[in-house]
Scaffold this active site. Structure first.
Site, mmCIF file in Angstrom:
data_model
loop_
_atom_site.group_PDB
_atom_site.id
_atom_site.type_symbol
_atom_site.label_atom_id
_atom_site.label_comp_id
_atom_site.label_asym_id
_atom_site.label_seq_id
_atom_site.Cartn_x
_atom_site.Cartn_y
_atom_site.Cartn_z
ATOM 1 N N HIS A 334 48.910 27.730 33.835
ATOM 2 C CA HIS A 334 48.749 29.189 33.871
ATOM 3 C C HIS A 334 49.799 29.867 34.757
ATOM 4 C CE1 HIS A 334 46.867 32.962 33.331
ATOM 5 N NE2 HIS A 334 45.607 32.579 33.320
ATOM 6 N N LYS A 411 35.165 43.147 14.040
ATOM 7 C CA LYS A 411 35.777 44.474 14.216
ATOM 8 C C LYS A 411 35.373 45.467 13.137
ATOM 9 C CE LYS A 411 40.089 43.302 14.273
ATOM 10 N NZ LYS A 411 41.538 43.528 14.237
ATOM 11 N N HIS A 420 35.650 50.428 20.798
ATOM 12 C CA HIS A 420 36.720 49.462 21.010
ATOM 13 C C HIS A 420 36.106 48.064 21.058
ATOM 14 C CE1 HIS A 420 39.978 47.160 22.788
ATOM 15 N NE2 HIS A 420 40.784 48.198 22.588
ATOM 16 N N PRO A 421 36.617 47.112 20.257
ATOM 17 C CA PRO A 421 35.966 45.795 20.154
ATOM 18 C C PRO A 421 35.810 45.088 21.499
ATOM 19 C CG PRO A 421 37.616 46.054 18.434
ATOM 20 C CD PRO A 421 37.778 47.230 19.345
ATOM 21 N N TYR A 444 35.208 39.922 35.975
ATOM 22 C CA TYR A 444 36.662 40.095 35.846
ATOM 23 C C TYR A 444 37.007 40.151 34.365
ATOM 24 C CZ TYR A 444 41.567 38.511 35.581
ATOM 25 O OH TYR A 444 42.907 38.381 35.285
ATOM 26 N N THR A 446 40.548 40.605 32.007
ATOM 27 C CA THR A 446 42.001 40.679 32.070
ATOM 28 C C THR A 446 42.504 41.967 31.431
ATOM 29 O OG1 THR A 446 42.163 38.272 31.898
ATOM 30 C CG2 THR A 446 44.161 39.541 31.457
ATOM 31 N N THR A 457 49.119 41.096 35.061
ATOM 32 C CA THR A 457 47.744 41.555 34.839
ATOM 33 C C THR A 457 47.214 42.364 36.020
ATOM 34 O OG1 THR A 457 46.755 39.575 35.835
ATOM 35 C CG2 THR A 457 47.210 39.516 33.459
#
Length: 620
Positions: A334, A411, A420-421, A444, A446, A457
């Protein structure tokens, strides 16, 4: 991705390919990363604290925040503004150092991303297909590497705003080099306009042995699938005829300080070892010929998150895992990039495999190739003991995960409601968690800040009063609210999370700014400010303590995961398509409070209940 393309002809314009706008064309033109006002940051922080603490704790925190704003916080904010006024991205180095390079935990599974590929209809589990599938997959991955080298990967935009593509520079030919106190990033990837091509070898791990060969010829043409298959077959056949190798890669899954010391010890044994390490660290990517045979997506995902550490090299940015029954897995470090980078590459490969039906239809001829090279490291008793110890410790990794697909809607159902999905999904997830655990979780989400120079981010804290109010109206039925009132609360919650996401993408969250203030306090020699020692800081997720660590990885069949931030928390990654949602949940086994399967089933029920509420209201 036609048969002409399979013959290494030039790419054609498509979802991921641009012949007009160069990949990194906009990067240096993007605006600098902004810093929000101190008052805005602190108000946003308080908003996220309120749902997860008691009234008494909240009042105490509110007082502490007010004192910080009028005193030390104001001073630190001025110092931050002064320090960063000539910096294009004031956060970049701090974030990389604090969130990644200085962390001493093992990379796997703690700091790795993992995924599988939804290709079952084309590539069902099948014996004897491992090498051919690996060869075709790697061919398309090398084509993607070529797209980046020639800057033909389509640059990203959001609502006509260009986004930074900088992270793609570190997708290939990249490794995280261990250091005793802090690691470093090693990258040998170059684009054509910067000069000659760099290293073009790939690394192959099989039965504890390490091999390498060039996957691109002297004209920068990727080897064809038949040519790649020949090289991989030679490696697999050799390994089947010889005893298992030492499994040196196990050293890379130890804690970073231990691996740094063992890496230096390895270098000191013999000069060849340093050269071999360089070949590994320079390589485009890693390919694992894995003997395991996972039967489900969850099993394949678990093997990708952990698996046989004798056949892993955790430092490398990209690792492709090909199981003996033809299933695929993937893992990535990551540190150099965020999840969307690997998701874009994976979707490109997914589309290519689907288009060709999973079968190579180009030329079968194979040119004369140099045989793969085995990296035969010089070892001693110390290194052999270290390999054994690293393996034993890694075997104790307590990873628990679940790969699930919700098929009732996606969706398309949400579109007429203007939901908003991603924001909608967050509401359903909060309801699911509340039903399991009986309280709101610090969360949290992202949010990408790639509209700014070298942006990565910011945190969107989605557990806010509006969300909790809707959840309680459904679950507790305390006020016996009629459906129309619940729908109003739902819309209010979705719109709130959507607003927070947009603000976070503009770097107007609170976590990155607060990190900057904390780093300034360290540099100025101040005692840790009270705001960071207050119990509410940890309870609301500060310092990497979020109970739910979540991310939407896009709107394609490709999905991945990371481990939770908190030992009693969940990792929840999701992909939302037109008619379904893929959800991957992760937990630590040693937690007696979490269960990824139960959370997924609770999420299914929550999504179903919210749909029925919306449908019932529409008929009123």
């Amino acid at each position: 991705m036609s048969s002409k393309k399979e013959e290494s002809q030039p790419e054609k314009e498509n979802l991921h390919v641009s012949l007009k706008e160069r990949t990194f064309h906009n990067d240096n033109r993007l605006p600098n990363l902004p810093i929000p006002t101190l008052h805005q940051t602190l108000q946003k922080y308080l908003e996220s604290v309120q749902p997860v603490v008691s009234d008494e704790e909240y009042l105490k925190t509110k007082t502490s925040v007010a004192q910080f704003e009028q005193g030390l916080g104001r001073h630190l904010h001025c110092k931050l503004m002064e320090k960063t006024k000539h910096m294009r991205n004031w956060l970049e180095k701090w974030w990389e150092d604090v969130a990644y390079l200085s962390v001493r935990l093992p990379l796997v599974p703690c700091m790795s991303m993992a995924s599988t590929y939804h290709l079952h209809e084309i590539w069902p589990s099948l014996q004897g297909c491992q090498i051919d599938r690996a060869a075709l997959f790697m061919y398309f991955q090398i084509l993607f590497w070529k797209l980046l080298r020639t800057e033909q990967l389509k640059p990203h935009h959001s609502h006509d705003i260009p986004w930074s593509m900088h992270q793609w520079r570190r997708l290939f030919n990249t490794a995280r080099i261990p250091g005793e106190t802090k690691d470093s990033i090693h990258c040998k990837f170059t684009i054509e306009s910067e000069g000659p091509v760099g290293p073009v070898n790939i690394l192959v791990l099989c039965r504890g042995h390490i091999f390498t060969f060039d996957a691109v010829d002297h004209l920068e043409r990727p080897l064809s699938p038949p040519e790649l298959a020949q090289q991989l077959s030679l490696i697999k056949q050799w390994c089947e005829l010889h005893p298992e190798g030492p499994g040196l890669g196990a050293l890379t899954v130890a804690d970073r300080t231990t691996w740094a010391k063992n890496r230096q010890w390895l270098i000191n044994i013999h000069p060849d070892n340093e050269l071999y390490l360089q070949e590994i660290e320079d390589a485009i990517s890693v390919l694992v010929i894995d003997e395991n045979e996972p039967q489900t997506e969850t099993e394949a995902l678990l093997e990708s998150l952990t698996g046989n550490c004798f056949n892993r090299w955790a430092d490398k940015s990209v690792t492709n895992i090909f199981f003996n029954n033809g299933r695929l897995g993937f893992s990535a470090d990551h540190t150099p990039f965020d999840g969307l980078v690997t998701m874009v590459m994976s979707h490109y490969i997914h589309l290519a495999i689907v288009e060709c039906g999973g079968i190579w239809k180009g030329k079968k001829t194979v040119k004369t190739l140099k045989a793969p090279k085995r990296l035969e490291f010089h070892l001693n008793k110390h290194i052999n003991r270290a390999i054994k110890q690293a393996h034993e410790e890694f075997q104790a990794a307590d990873v628990f995960c679940h790969h699930g697909i919700f098929t009732l809607y996606g969706k398309d159902f949400l579109r007429p409601h203007n939901f908003h999905p991603q924001a909608f999904f967050q509401i359903a997830l909060h309801l699911a968690y509340y039903r399991l655990h009986g309280h709101p979780p610090s969360t949290y989400v992202t949010a990408s800040t790639r509209q700014f120079y070298h942006g990565r981010t910011e945190t969107c804290r989605s557990c806010v009063p509006e969300v909790v109010e809707f959840v309680k109206s459904v679950e507790e039925k305390a006020e016996d609210k009629p459906p129309r009132e619940q729908i109003k609360l739902l819309r209010r919650a979705v719109e709130k999370v959507d607003k927070l996401m947009k603000e976070a993408s503009e770097n107007h969250g609170c976590d990155r700014h607060l990190l900057g203030l904390y780093m300034i306090s360290l540099e100025e020699g101040f005692q840790t400010p009270d705001i960071f020692t207050d119990l509410s800081w940890t309870k609301s997720g500060g310092g990497g303590n979020f109970i739910l660590s979540t991310s939407c990885v896009g709107y394609t069949p490709v999905c991945g995961c990371v481990m939770p931030m908190h030992e009693d928390g969940y990792g929840v990654f999701y992909s939302i398509e037109n008619h379904r949602m893929t959800v991957i949940t992760t937990t630590f086994k040693h937690s007696g409070k979490t269960d990824p399967i139960k959370l997924f089933y609770s999420l299914e029920n929550s999504l179903d209940d919210i749909q029925r509420l919306m449908t019932k209201t529409a008929k009123l």
